[in-house]
Scaffold this motif. Structure first.
Motif, PDB file in Angstrom:
ATOM      1  N   VAL A   1       0.842  -1.195   0.000  1.00  0.00           N
ATOM      2  CA  VAL A   1       0.000   0.000   0.000  1.00  0.00           C
ATOM      3  C   VAL A   1       0.883   1.252   0.000  1.00  0.00           C
ATOM      4  N   ALA A   2       1.930   1.219   0.809  1.00  0.00           N
ATOM      5  CA  ALA A   2       2.831   2.376   0.927  1.00  0.00           C
ATOM      6  C   ALA A   2       3.572   2.661  -0.369  1.00  0.00           C
ATOM      7  N   GLU A   3       3.851   1.623  -1.140  1.00  0.00           N
ATOM      8  CA  GLU A   3       4.610   1.786  -2.383  1.00  0.00           C
ATOM      9  C   GLU A   3       3.739   2.205  -3.563  1.00  0.00           C
ATOM     10  N   HIS A   4       2.443   1.935  -3.499  1.00  0.00           N
ATOM     11  CA  HIS A   4       1.579   2.122  -4.669  1.00  0.00           C
ATOM     12  C   HIS A   4       1.465   3.604  -5.034  1.00  0.00           C
ATOM     13  N   PRO A   5       1.668   3.943  -6.314  1.00  0.00           N
ATOM     14  CA  PRO A   5       1.638   5.363  -6.733  1.00  0.00           C
ATOM     15  C   PRO A   5       0.258   6.002  -6.631  1.00  0.00           C
ATOM     16  N   ARG A   6      -0.823   5.187  -6.539  1.00  0.00           N
ATOM     17  CA  ARG A   6      -2.171   5.753  -6.488  1.00  0.00           C
ATOM     18  C   ARG A   6      -2.761   5.754  -5.081  1.00  0.00           C
ATOM     19  N   THR A   7      -1.975   5.381  -4.104  1.00  0.00           N
ATOM     20  CA  THR A   7      -2.475   5.409  -2.729  1.00  0.00           C
ATOM     21  C   THR A   7      -2.776   6.849  -2.331  1.00  0.00           C
ATOM     22  N   ARG A   8      -3.914   7.056  -1.682  1.00  0.00           N
ATOM     23  CA  ARG A   8      -4.356   8.402  -1.342  1.00  0.00           C
ATOM     24  C   ARG A   8      -3.441   9.019  -0.278  1.00  0.00           C
ATOM     25  N   PRO A   9      -3.241  10.356  -0.316  1.00  0.00           N
ATOM     26  CA  PRO A   9      -2.326  11.034   0.613  1.00  0.00           C
ATOM     27  C   PRO A   9      -2.640  10.767   2.080  1.00  0.00           C
ATOM     28  N   GLU A  10      -3.954  10.688   2.436  1.00  0.00           N
ATOM     29  CA  GLU A  10      -4.277  10.488   3.846  1.00  0.00           C
ATOM     30  C   GLU A  10      -3.832   9.110   4.341  1.00  0.00           C
TER      31      GLU A  10
ATOM     32  N   ALA B   1       3.527   6.587  10.183  1.00  0.00           N
ATOM     33  CA  ALA B   1       3.768   6.280  11.599  1.00  0.00           C
ATOM     34  C   ALA B   1       3.733   4.778  11.847  1.00  0.00           C
ATOM     35  N   ASP B   2       3.845   3.979  10.793  1.00  0.00           N
ATOM     36  CA  ASP B   2       3.780   2.523  10.924  1.00  0.00           C
ATOM     37  C   ASP B   2       4.915   2.008  11.821  1.00  0.00           C
ATOM     38  N   THR B   3       4.646   0.904  12.497  1.00  0.00           N
ATOM     39  CA  THR B   3       5.666   0.330  13.388  1.00  0.00           C
ATOM     40  C   THR B   3       6.797  -0.349  12.622  1.00  0.00           C
ATOM     41  N   ALA B   4       6.562  -0.732  11.368  1.00  0.00           N
ATOM     42  CA  ALA B   4       7.578  -1.435  10.581  1.00  0.00           C
ATOM     43  C   ALA B   4       8.412  -0.436   9.776  1.00  0.00           C
ATOM     44  N   ALA B   5       9.744  -0.505   9.928  1.00  0.00           N
ATOM     45  CA  ALA B   5      10.637   0.409   9.225  1.00  0.00           C
ATOM     46  C   ALA B   5      10.516   0.263   7.715  1.00  0.00           C
ATOM     47  N   GLU B   6      10.254  -0.984   7.235  1.00  0.00           N
ATOM     48  CA  GLU B   6      10.157  -1.192   5.785  1.00  0.00           C
ATOM     49  C   GLU B   6       8.958  -0.455   5.197  1.00  0.00           C
ATOM     50  N   VAL B   7       7.888  -0.327   5.983  1.00  0.00           N
ATOM     51  CA  VAL B   7       6.700   0.396   5.527  1.00  0.00           C
ATOM     52  C   VAL B   7       6.995   1.904   5.491  1.00  0.00           C
ATOM     53  N   ARG B   8       7.598   2.394   6.562  1.00  0.00           N
ATOM     54  CA  ARG B   8       7.912   3.832   6.610  1.00  0.00           C
ATOM     55  C   ARG B   8       8.916   4.203   5.515  1.00  0.00           C
ATOM     56  N   LYS B   9       9.850   3.309   5.208  1.00  0.00           N
ATOM     57  CA  LYS B   9      10.807   3.572   4.134  1.00  0.00           C
ATOM     58  C   LYS B   9      10.094   3.655   2.785  1.00  0.00           C
ATOM     59  N   ALA B  10       9.096   2.786   2.590  1.00  0.00           N
ATOM     60  CA  ALA B  10       8.327   2.830   1.340  1.00  0.00           C
ATOM     61  C   ALA B  10       7.560   4.147   1.220  1.00  0.00           C
ATOM     62  N   ILE B  11       7.028   4.621   2.334  1.00  0.00           N
ATOM     63  CA  ILE B  11       6.341   5.910   2.332  1.00  0.00           C
ATOM     64  C   ILE B  11       7.329   7.022   1.966  1.00  0.00           C
ATOM     65  N   ALA B  12       8.549   6.926   2.505  1.00  0.00           N
ATOM     66  CA  ALA B  12       9.578   7.949   2.251  1.00  0.00           C
ATOM     67  C   ALA B  12       9.954   8.040   0.783  1.00  0.00           C
ATOM     68  N   THR B  13       9.863   6.917   0.062  1.00  0.00           N
ATOM     69  CA  THR B  13      10.253   6.909  -1.358  1.00  0.00           C
ATOM     70  C   THR B  13       9.085   7.234  -2.296  1.00  0.00           C
TER      71      THR B  13
END
Length: 416
Positions: A13-22, A29-41
Motif C-alpha cells: 500500500v505504501a509503495e503504490h503510486p495511487r495510494t491516497r495522501p491520507e 507512523a507505521d511500526t515497521a521500518a520497511e513500511v515507513r521507508k516505502a512511504i519515504a520513497t
C-alpha cells in the motif's frame, strides 16, 4: 490492507503510486521500518509526512527521504521549487541537521548546484563538521555569499574546507585575502592554482613573504596570470631552476615585469658565481639597484646601516631584500637607524611580540604599513591571525597619536 497485520501487505500500500495522501500519512507512523521507508520513497507522500519521516529513528528511512528530495529538486521549475520550499523547508532543515553524515551528505550533493536552494539549509551544510558534507556546497553552491564564506573561513572550518572554498568558480578578493591569512598551506595552494581567483597585489605580497618556506606554492605562483613586476622579481629569487625557466618562458609578462625578471636572474647568477648558491633568496628589490652596493666583510650591521643612511641608500627596498635573505641583524639595525633610536630598544620592542608596538616602530622609521606587516610576521614572529593589517590596503590602522603612545612605553620621545 493499510490495517493488515502483515507488514508486507502494508508496504505494498505504501509503495503504490495511487495510494491516497491520507493513507500515506497514516502509514508514515507505521511500526515497521520497511513500511515507513516505502512511504519515504513514494512521490505522492504529502509534505507533512515527509517532515515526520525526516525525524524518523531509522537511518534508512531518513536517507530515503533525502534521496527523494535529491531526485525531485533538480527537475523543478523556479515556480515549483518556490512552492516546494514553502512546504518543505522545515523538512530540509531537519535533514541538514541529521545526526548521520550519510543523510546530510545526500542532501549536500543534491543541493550544491541549485540556484534556488534555501539559504539557511545551504549555510547549515556549509558549516558541517564533516568534510564530505560541507565540501560540495562550499565549492559549488551559488547561494553562499561573500560574507558567508569569509565568516566560515574566520571561524576555522574543518580541515580541507578552505581548499574547497579556494577552488570555487569565482573567488572574490576579500575571500582570497581571508584564505591567505589562514596559514592553511593546502588552501593557499588551491587558491594560487585557481586562475579565476581575484588576488590583490597586497595579498600576493603576503603570500610571497611566506612562500620560500612553502614549496607547494611555487609552481602555481609561477603560473599565476597577470603577475606584477614586483612579484616576478621576488619569485625569481627563490624558486627552483625548472620553475625559473618556466617563468622566463612566459610570453604574457608586461614589459616592466620582464625587466624585473631579467635583473633578478642577473643578480641570482651573480650570487651563484660568488658561491652563495642559486637557491638563496635575493629579496624584492627595485630591479636590483640597491643590491649593487656591496657590503664590506668586516662591517657591522649598525655601521653599514649608518653608512647607507648617510649615502641615502638605506631604503625600504634594501631592507626588504635583507628581510627576504634572512639578515635579521641588518633589518633591526636599519630600523634603529631610520627611527633614530638605540638598537637595544629596537630589540626590546621586537621581543614583546606585540603587533601594535612593532607596527609603531616601523611607522617611526618612516616605512610603509606593508613593510610593517612583514616585520611583524618575519622578525617579531607574530602569528598571521594576530598581526595588524593595513587599513584600506595601504594605510596604518592606528592614528599617529596612538603610535606615539605605544612608543612612549619604551621611553621613546616624539621626534623633534
Amino acid at each position: 490492507m493499510a490495517r493488515s497485520a502483515d507488514p508486507a501487505v502494508r508496504r505494498r500500500v505504501a509503495e503504490h503510486p495511487r495510494t491516497r495522501p491520507e493513507l500515506l500519512y497514516f502509514l508514515a507512523a507505521d511500526t515497521a521500518a520497511e513500511v515507513r521507508k516505502a512511504i519515504a520513497t513514494n512521490h505522492g507522500t504529502p509534505r507533512q509526512a515527509d517532515l515526520l519521516l525526516a525525524k524518523d529513528r531509522e537511518l534508512s528511512v531518513r536517507s530515503a527521504v533525502a534521496k527523494k528530495v535529491a531526485r525531485l529538486l533538480p527537475d523543478l521549475s523556479a515556480d515549483q521549487a518556490a512552492q516546494i520550499e514553502r512546504f518543505t523547508v522545515e523538512c530540509l532543515e531537519t535533514l541538514a541537521r541529521d545526526q548521520a553524515s550519510e543523510v546530510r551528505g545526500i542532501l549536500s550533493e543534491a543541493l550544491k548546484d541549485l540556484p534556488n536552494a534555501p539559504h539557511g539549509v545551504i549555510n547549515t551544510l556549509a558549516r558541517d563538521v564533516e568534510l564530505s558534507v560541507c565540501a560540495p556546497v562550499l565549492q559549488h553552491s551559488p547561494i553562499l555569499t561573500e560574507e558567508d564564506l569569509v565568516d566560515i573561513i574566520m571561524k576555522g572550518p574543518v580541515a580541507g574546507a578552505m581548499s574547497a572554498i579556494a577552488s570555487r568558480r569565482e573567488v572574490s578578493a576579500s575571500v582570497a585575502d581571508a584564505i591567505a591569512r589562514s596559514d592553511d598551506e593546502a588552501a593557499v595552494t588551491a587558491l594560487l592554482a585557481n586562475p579565476s581567483a581575484q588576488i590583490r597585489e597586497e595579498t600576493l605580497d603576503r603570500i610571497l613573504d611566506q612562500a620560500p618556506q612553502h614549496e607547494p606554492w611555487h609552481a602555481p605562483l609561477v603560473r599565476r596570470p597577470r603577475l606584477p613586476a614586483r612579484a616576478v622579481a621576488r619569485l625569481a629569487s627563490f624558486v627552483a631552476d625548472n620553475l625559473l625557466k618556466a617563468l622566463q618562458e612566459r610570453s604574457d609578462l608586461a614589459p616592466d615585469a620582464a625587466r624585473a625578471l631579467a635583473e633578478a636572474v642577473r643578480v641570482r647568477v651573480g650570487k651563484a658565481a660568488s658561491g652563495q648558491g642559486p637557491g638563496r633568496p635575493l629579496g624584492p628589490v627595485d630591479f636590483g639597484e640597491e643590491l649593487a652596493a656591496e657590503e664590506k666583510p668586516a662591517e657591522r650591521p649598525s655601521d653599514r646601516a649608518a653608512r647607507l643612511n648617510k649615502e641615502g641608500k638605506l631604503t625600504e627596498a634594501l631592507l626588504e631584500g635583507s628581510l627576504t635573505e634572512g639578515d635579521r641583524a641588518f633589518v633591526l639595525a636599519g630600523l634603529a637607524e631610520l627611527a633614530q633610536i638605540g638598537l637595544p630598544i629596537v630589540d626590546r620592542i621586537i621581543g614583546t611580540h606585540a603587533p601594535r608596538a612593532v607596527t609603531a616602530l616601523v611607522w617611526r622609521a618612516g616605512l610603509s604599513m606593508r613593510f610593517a606587516r612583514q616585520v611583524q610576521l618575519r622578525i617579531a614572529q607574530i602569528p598571521p591571525k594576530t598581526a595588524l593589517n593595513a587599513r584600506d590596503g595601504v594605510h596604518y590602522p592606528m592614528t599617529d597619536e596612538e603610535m606615539r603612545w605605544q612608543l612612549e612605553f619604551f621611553g621613546i620621545e616624539a621626534k623633534g
